[in-house]
Scaffold this motif. Sequence first.
Motif, short mmCIF file in Angstrom:
data_model
loop_
_atom_site.label_atom_id
_atom_site.label_comp_id
_atom_site.label_asym_id
_atom_site.label_seq_id
_atom_site.Cartn_x
_atom_site.Cartn_y
_atom_site.Cartn_z
N LEU A 179 0.82 -1.21 0.00
CA LEU A 179 0.00 0.00 0.00
C LEU A 179 0.85 1.26 0.00
O LEU A 179 0.36 2.34 -0.31
N LYS A 180 2.12 1.13 0.38
CA LYS A 180 3.07 2.26 0.42
C LYS A 180 2.51 3.43 1.24
O LYS A 180 2.49 4.58 0.79
N LEU A 181 2.05 3.11 2.44
CA LEU A 181 1.47 4.12 3.31
C LEU A 181 2.49 5.18 3.68
O LEU A 181 3.63 4.87 4.05
N ALA A 182 2.10 6.46 3.57
CA ALA A 182 3.06 7.55 3.80
C ALA A 182 2.45 8.75 4.51
O ALA A 182 3.19 9.64 4.94
N SER A 183 1.12 8.82 4.64
CA SER A 183 0.52 10.00 5.27
C SER A 183 -0.79 9.62 5.94
O SER A 183 -1.37 8.55 5.66
N TRP A 184 -1.28 10.50 6.80
CA TRP A 184 -2.54 10.26 7.49
C TRP A 184 -3.18 11.59 7.84
O TRP A 184 -2.53 12.63 7.88
N ARG A 185 -4.48 11.55 8.11
CA ARG A 185 -5.19 12.72 8.60
C ARG A 185 -6.56 12.29 9.13
O ARG A 185 -7.05 11.19 8.82
N VAL A 186 -7.16 13.16 9.92
CA VAL A 186 -8.52 12.93 10.43
C VAL A 186 -9.50 13.61 9.49
O VAL A 186 -9.32 14.77 9.10
N LEU A 191 -10.22 8.14 10.72
CA LEU A 191 -8.77 8.26 10.61
C LEU A 191 -8.40 7.65 9.26
O LEU A 191 -8.62 6.46 9.02
N MET A 192 -7.84 8.46 8.38
CA MET A 192 -7.51 8.02 7.03
C MET A 192 -6.00 7.84 6.89
O MET A 192 -5.22 8.71 7.28
N LEU A 193 -5.60 6.70 6.32
CA LEU A 193 -4.20 6.43 5.99
C LEU A 193 -4.08 6.41 4.46
O LEU A 193 -4.90 5.79 3.78
N TYR A 194 -3.04 7.06 3.93
CA TYR A 194 -2.88 7.19 2.48
C TYR A 194 -1.53 6.65 2.03
O TYR A 194 -0.50 6.84 2.70
N GLY A 195 -1.56 5.99 0.85
CA GLY A 195 -0.34 5.53 0.22
C GLY A 195 0.09 6.46 -0.90
O GLY A 195 -0.71 7.26 -1.41
N THR A 196 1.34 6.35 -1.29
CA THR A 196 1.87 7.24 -2.33
C THR A 196 1.31 6.91 -3.71
O THR A 196 1.39 7.75 -4.62
N ASP A 197 0.74 5.72 -3.89
CA ASP A 197 0.19 5.33 -5.20
C ASP A 197 -1.33 5.43 -5.25
O ASP A 197 -1.96 4.86 -6.14
N GLY A 198 -1.94 6.14 -4.27
CA GLY A 198 -3.38 6.33 -4.30
C GLY A 198 -4.18 5.39 -3.41
O GLY A 198 -5.39 5.54 -3.31
N ALA A 199 -3.52 4.42 -2.78
CA ALA A 199 -4.23 3.52 -1.88
C ALA A 199 -4.64 4.28 -0.61
O ALA A 199 -4.00 5.26 -0.22
N SER A 200 -5.69 3.82 0.03
CA SER A 200 -6.12 4.45 1.28
C SER A 200 -6.82 3.42 2.15
O SER A 200 -7.38 2.43 1.66
N LEU A 201 -6.78 3.67 3.45
CA LEU A 201 -7.49 2.85 4.43
C LEU A 201 -8.27 3.80 5.33
O LEU A 201 -7.74 4.81 5.79
N ARG A 202 -9.52 3.45 5.59
CA ARG A 202 -10.37 4.26 6.45
C ARG A 202 -10.64 3.51 7.75
O ARG A 202 -11.11 2.37 7.73
N PHE A 203 -10.34 4.13 8.88
CA PHE A 203 -10.58 3.54 10.18
C PHE A 203 -11.52 4.44 10.98
O PHE A 203 -11.43 5.67 10.89
N GLU A 204 -12.38 3.82 11.79
CA GLU A 204 -13.27 4.57 12.67
C GLU A 204 -13.13 4.05 14.09
O GLU A 204 -12.74 2.90 14.31
N PRO A 205 -13.41 4.90 15.09
CA PRO A 205 -13.21 4.49 16.48
C PRO A 205 -14.02 3.26 16.85
O PRO A 205 -15.18 3.11 16.47
N GLY A 206 -13.38 2.37 17.60
CA GLY A 206 -14.04 1.19 18.15
C GLY A 206 -13.66 1.04 19.61
O GLY A 206 -12.83 1.80 20.12
N PRO A 207 -14.20 0.07 20.30
CA PRO A 207 -13.93 -0.07 21.73
C PRO A 207 -12.48 -0.46 22.04
O PRO A 207 -12.02 -0.26 23.17
N GLU A 208 -11.77 -1.02 21.07
CA GLU A 208 -10.40 -1.50 21.33
C GLU A 208 -9.36 -0.81 20.46
O GLU A 208 -8.23 -1.27 20.36
N GLY A 209 -9.72 0.28 19.84
CA GLY A 209 -8.79 0.99 18.97
C GLY A 209 -9.55 1.62 17.83
O GLY A 209 -10.60 2.21 18.01
N TYR A 210 -8.99 1.44 16.61
CA TYR A 210 -9.65 1.94 15.40
C TYR A 210 -9.84 0.77 14.44
O TYR A 210 -8.89 0.03 14.15
N ASP A 211 -11.06 0.58 13.97
CA ASP A 211 -11.39 -0.55 13.09
C ASP A 211 -11.60 -0.08 11.66
O ASP A 211 -12.20 0.97 11.43
#
Length: 225
Positions: A179-186, A191-211
Amino acid sequence: MRSRFLALVLILAAPGARAEPVPDFVKDSLGSWLAVTDDGKPGCRITLEAGSTIGGRIARPEPACAARLPRLSEATAWTYERGVRLHDATRRIIARFEEDETTLLKTRGDEVPATLLVRARPGVERAPFAPDLYGTWAMRRPDGPTLCEVTLRRTPPPGGEESFALTPGPACDPAVARLKLASWRVEDFALMLYGTDGASLRFEPGPEGYDKAEGGKPLRLVRLR
Protein backbone atom coordinates in the motif's frame (compact mmCIF):
# COMPACT_ATOMS: atom_id res chain seq x y z
CA MET A 1 -74.45 15.29 14.92
CA ARG A 2 -73.64 13.86 18.37
CA SER A 3 -74.25 10.31 17.15
CA ARG A 4 -71.92 10.80 14.19
CA PHE A 5 -69.21 12.15 16.49
CA LEU A 6 -69.54 9.14 18.81
CA ALA A 7 -69.38 6.77 15.86
CA LEU A 8 -66.15 8.39 14.65
CA VAL A 9 -64.60 8.08 18.12
CA LEU A 10 -65.51 4.40 18.26
CA ILE A 11 -63.98 3.75 14.85
CA LEU A 12 -60.71 5.46 15.75
CA ALA A 13 -60.54 3.65 19.07
CA ALA A 14 -61.27 0.24 17.61
CA PRO A 15 -58.47 -2.35 17.91
CA GLY A 16 -58.30 -2.70 14.15
CA ALA A 17 -57.88 1.01 13.45
CA ARG A 18 -54.80 1.71 11.37
CA ALA A 19 -52.03 3.91 12.76
CA GLU A 20 -50.29 6.38 10.49
CA PRO A 21 -47.32 4.64 8.81
CA VAL A 22 -43.88 5.77 9.93
CA PRO A 23 -41.98 7.28 6.95
CA ASP A 24 -38.78 5.53 5.90
CA PHE A 25 -36.63 8.57 6.66
CA VAL A 26 -37.93 8.47 10.24
CA LYS A 27 -37.28 4.72 10.54
CA ASP A 28 -33.72 5.28 9.33
CA SER A 29 -33.18 7.91 12.03
CA LEU A 30 -34.50 5.98 15.03
CA GLY A 31 -32.23 4.61 17.72
CA SER A 32 -29.21 5.65 19.74
CA TRP A 33 -26.86 8.34 18.42
CA LEU A 34 -23.61 9.84 19.71
CA ALA A 35 -23.38 13.63 19.61
CA VAL A 36 -19.70 14.52 19.80
CA THR A 37 -17.52 17.52 19.03
CA ASP A 38 -14.58 17.21 16.63
CA ASP A 39 -12.04 18.36 19.24
CA GLY A 40 -11.66 14.96 20.91
CA LYS A 41 -13.80 15.67 23.99
CA PRO A 42 -16.32 13.11 25.29
CA GLY A 43 -19.77 13.31 23.73
CA CYS A 44 -23.15 12.02 24.87
CA ARG A 45 -25.85 9.73 23.56
CA ILE A 46 -29.28 10.81 22.36
CA THR A 47 -32.07 8.36 21.55
CA LEU A 48 -34.47 9.32 18.77
CA GLU A 49 -37.89 7.70 19.08
CA ALA A 50 -40.91 7.44 16.77
CA GLY A 51 -43.46 8.63 19.32
CA SER A 52 -44.92 12.12 19.03
CA THR A 53 -44.38 14.95 21.47
CA ILE A 54 -44.55 18.75 21.50
CA GLY A 55 -42.48 19.98 18.56
CA GLY A 56 -41.96 16.67 16.77
CA ARG A 57 -40.95 13.15 17.77
CA ILE A 58 -39.44 12.17 21.11
CA ALA A 59 -35.72 12.80 21.75
CA ARG A 60 -34.09 11.48 24.94
CA PRO A 61 -30.60 12.79 25.79
CA GLU A 62 -28.66 10.74 28.35
CA PRO A 63 -27.84 12.41 31.68
CA ALA A 64 -24.17 12.85 30.64
CA CYS A 65 -25.26 15.49 28.12
CA ALA A 66 -25.87 17.97 30.94
CA ALA A 67 -22.13 18.18 31.66
CA ARG A 68 -20.67 17.37 28.24
CA LEU A 69 -23.01 19.16 25.81
CA PRO A 70 -25.39 21.24 27.96
CA ARG A 71 -27.27 22.70 25.02
CA LEU A 72 -28.24 19.25 23.75
CA SER A 73 -29.39 18.16 27.21
CA GLU A 74 -32.41 20.43 26.67
CA ALA A 75 -33.63 18.41 23.68
CA THR A 76 -37.10 16.91 24.04
CA ALA A 77 -38.09 16.51 20.39
CA TRP A 78 -36.61 15.98 16.94
CA THR A 79 -37.67 16.59 13.35
CA TYR A 80 -36.05 15.86 9.99
CA GLU A 81 -35.26 18.41 7.29
CA ARG A 82 -32.07 17.82 5.30
CA GLY A 83 -30.92 16.11 8.49
CA VAL A 84 -31.85 15.89 12.15
CA ARG A 85 -33.05 18.92 14.09
CA LEU A 86 -33.30 18.89 17.87
CA HIS A 87 -35.90 21.04 19.64
CA ASP A 88 -36.46 22.00 23.26
CA ALA A 89 -39.80 21.94 25.08
CA THR A 90 -40.74 25.34 23.58
CA ARG A 91 -40.20 24.02 20.02
CA ARG A 92 -37.04 26.13 19.66
CA ILE A 93 -34.40 24.53 17.44
CA ILE A 94 -31.28 23.98 19.56
CA ALA A 95 -29.20 22.04 17.01
CA ARG A 96 -29.20 21.31 13.28
CA PHE A 97 -27.28 18.29 11.99
CA GLU A 98 -27.15 18.35 8.19
CA GLU A 99 -25.83 15.72 5.82
CA ASP A 100 -22.70 16.39 3.80
CA GLU A 101 -21.62 14.63 0.61
CA THR A 102 -20.69 11.54 2.67
CA THR A 103 -24.11 11.56 4.46
CA LEU A 104 -22.39 12.35 7.76
CA LEU A 105 -24.58 14.47 10.02
CA LYS A 106 -22.83 17.51 11.51
CA THR A 107 -23.41 21.12 12.42
CA ARG A 108 -22.58 23.60 9.66
CA GLY A 109 -21.37 27.17 9.39
CA ASP A 110 -18.80 28.85 11.60
CA GLU A 111 -19.47 26.84 14.75
CA VAL A 112 -16.17 25.73 16.34
CA PRO A 113 -15.84 22.99 17.31
CA ALA A 114 -18.31 21.33 14.97
CA THR A 115 -20.62 18.73 16.48
CA LEU A 116 -21.10 15.37 14.74
CA LEU A 117 -24.05 13.04 15.09
CA VAL A 118 -23.05 9.42 14.47
CA ARG A 119 -24.55 6.07 15.31
CA ALA A 120 -23.68 5.17 18.90
CA ARG A 121 -21.24 2.28 19.34
CA PRO A 122 -20.30 0.43 22.54
CA GLY A 123 -17.18 1.89 24.13
CA VAL A 124 -16.95 4.89 21.78
CA GLU A 125 -17.33 8.35 23.31
CA ARG A 126 -15.05 10.65 21.26
CA ALA A 127 -14.39 11.65 17.68
CA PRO A 128 -10.86 11.18 16.28
CA PHE A 129 -8.64 14.15 17.12
CA ALA A 130 -5.20 14.43 15.52
CA PRO A 131 -3.18 15.48 18.64
CA ASP A 132 -4.49 12.39 20.44
CA LEU A 133 -3.29 10.07 17.67
CA TYR A 134 0.41 10.90 17.40
CA GLY A 135 2.53 7.84 18.18
CA THR A 136 3.07 4.23 17.15
CA TRP A 137 0.23 1.84 16.43
CA ALA A 138 0.01 -1.88 15.68
CA MET A 139 -2.01 -2.82 12.60
CA ARG A 140 -3.44 -6.30 13.06
CA ARG A 141 -6.35 -8.57 12.43
CA PRO A 142 -8.69 -8.66 15.44
CA ASP A 143 -7.12 -11.08 17.94
CA GLY A 144 -4.37 -11.80 15.40
CA PRO A 145 -0.66 -11.06 15.09
CA THR A 146 0.67 -7.63 14.19
CA LEU A 147 0.91 -7.12 10.43
CA CYS A 148 2.72 -3.80 10.61
CA GLU A 149 3.69 -1.07 13.04
CA VAL A 150 2.94 2.45 11.85
CA THR A 151 4.02 5.72 13.44
CA LEU A 152 1.64 8.64 13.02
CA ARG A 153 3.82 11.74 13.08
CA ARG A 154 2.88 15.34 13.79
CA THR A 155 4.86 16.79 10.87
CA PRO A 156 3.62 16.95 7.25
CA PRO A 157 4.83 14.39 4.70
CA PRO A 158 7.27 15.46 1.98
CA GLY A 159 5.43 17.72 -0.45
CA GLY A 160 2.19 17.75 1.55
CA GLU A 161 0.64 20.32 3.86
CA GLU A 162 -2.89 18.98 4.40
CA SER A 163 -1.92 15.79 6.23
CA PHE A 164 0.70 14.31 8.54
CA ALA A 165 3.57 11.94 7.81
CA LEU A 166 3.23 8.21 8.44
CA THR A 167 6.23 5.90 8.84
CA PRO A 168 5.71 2.12 8.49
CA GLY A 169 7.90 -0.21 10.53
CA PRO A 170 10.68 -2.23 8.88
CA ALA A 171 8.90 -5.60 8.96
CA CYS A 172 5.41 -5.14 7.51
CA ASP A 173 3.30 -7.90 6.03
CA PRO A 174 3.43 -7.76 2.20
CA ALA A 175 -0.32 -7.04 2.06
CA VAL A 176 0.32 -3.82 3.99
CA ALA A 177 3.72 -2.96 2.52
CA ARG A 178 2.36 -2.83 -1.02
CA LEU A 179 0.00 0.00 0.00
CA LYS A 180 3.07 2.26 0.42
CA LEU A 181 1.47 4.12 3.31
CA ALA A 182 3.06 7.55 3.80
CA SER A 183 0.52 10.00 5.27
CA TRP A 184 -2.54 10.26 7.49
CA ARG A 185 -5.19 12.72 8.60
CA VAL A 186 -8.52 12.93 10.43
CA GLU A 187 -11.60 13.41 8.26
CA ASP A 188 -14.67 14.04 10.41
CA PHE A 189 -15.25 10.73 12.24
CA ALA A 190 -12.53 8.77 10.44
CA LEU A 191 -8.77 8.26 10.61
CA MET A 192 -7.51 8.02 7.03
CA LEU A 193 -4.20 6.43 5.99
CA TYR A 194 -2.88 7.19 2.48
CA GLY A 195 -0.34 5.53 0.22
CA THR A 196 1.87 7.24 -2.33
CA ASP A 197 0.19 5.33 -5.20
CA GLY A 198 -3.38 6.33 -4.30
CA ALA A 199 -4.23 3.52 -1.88
CA SER A 200 -6.12 4.45 1.28
CA LEU A 201 -7.49 2.85 4.43
CA ARG A 202 -10.37 4.26 6.45
CA PHE A 203 -10.58 3.54 10.18
CA GLU A 204 -13.27 4.57 12.67
CA PRO A 205 -13.21 4.49 16.48
CA GLY A 206 -14.04 1.19 18.15
CA PRO A 207 -13.93 -0.07 21.73
CA GLU A 208 -10.40 -1.50 21.33
CA GLY A 209 -8.79 0.99 18.97
CA TYR A 210 -9.65 1.94 15.40
CA ASP A 211 -11.39 -0.55 13.09
CA LYS A 212 -11.27 -0.55 9.30
CA ALA A 213 -14.59 0.84 8.14
CA GLU A 214 -14.71 -0.50 4.59
CA GLY A 215 -15.02 -3.92 2.98
CA GLY A 216 -12.49 -6.71 2.91
CA LYS A 217 -10.83 -8.48 5.83
CA PRO A 218 -11.18 -6.80 9.23
CA LEU A 219 -8.22 -4.73 10.34
CA ARG A 220 -7.58 -2.88 13.59
CA LEU A 221 -5.18 -0.19 14.79
CA VAL A 222 -4.16 -0.56 18.45
CA ARG A 223 -1.92 1.99 20.19
CA LEU A 224 1.51 0.76 21.24
CA ARG A 225 3.17 3.97 22.47
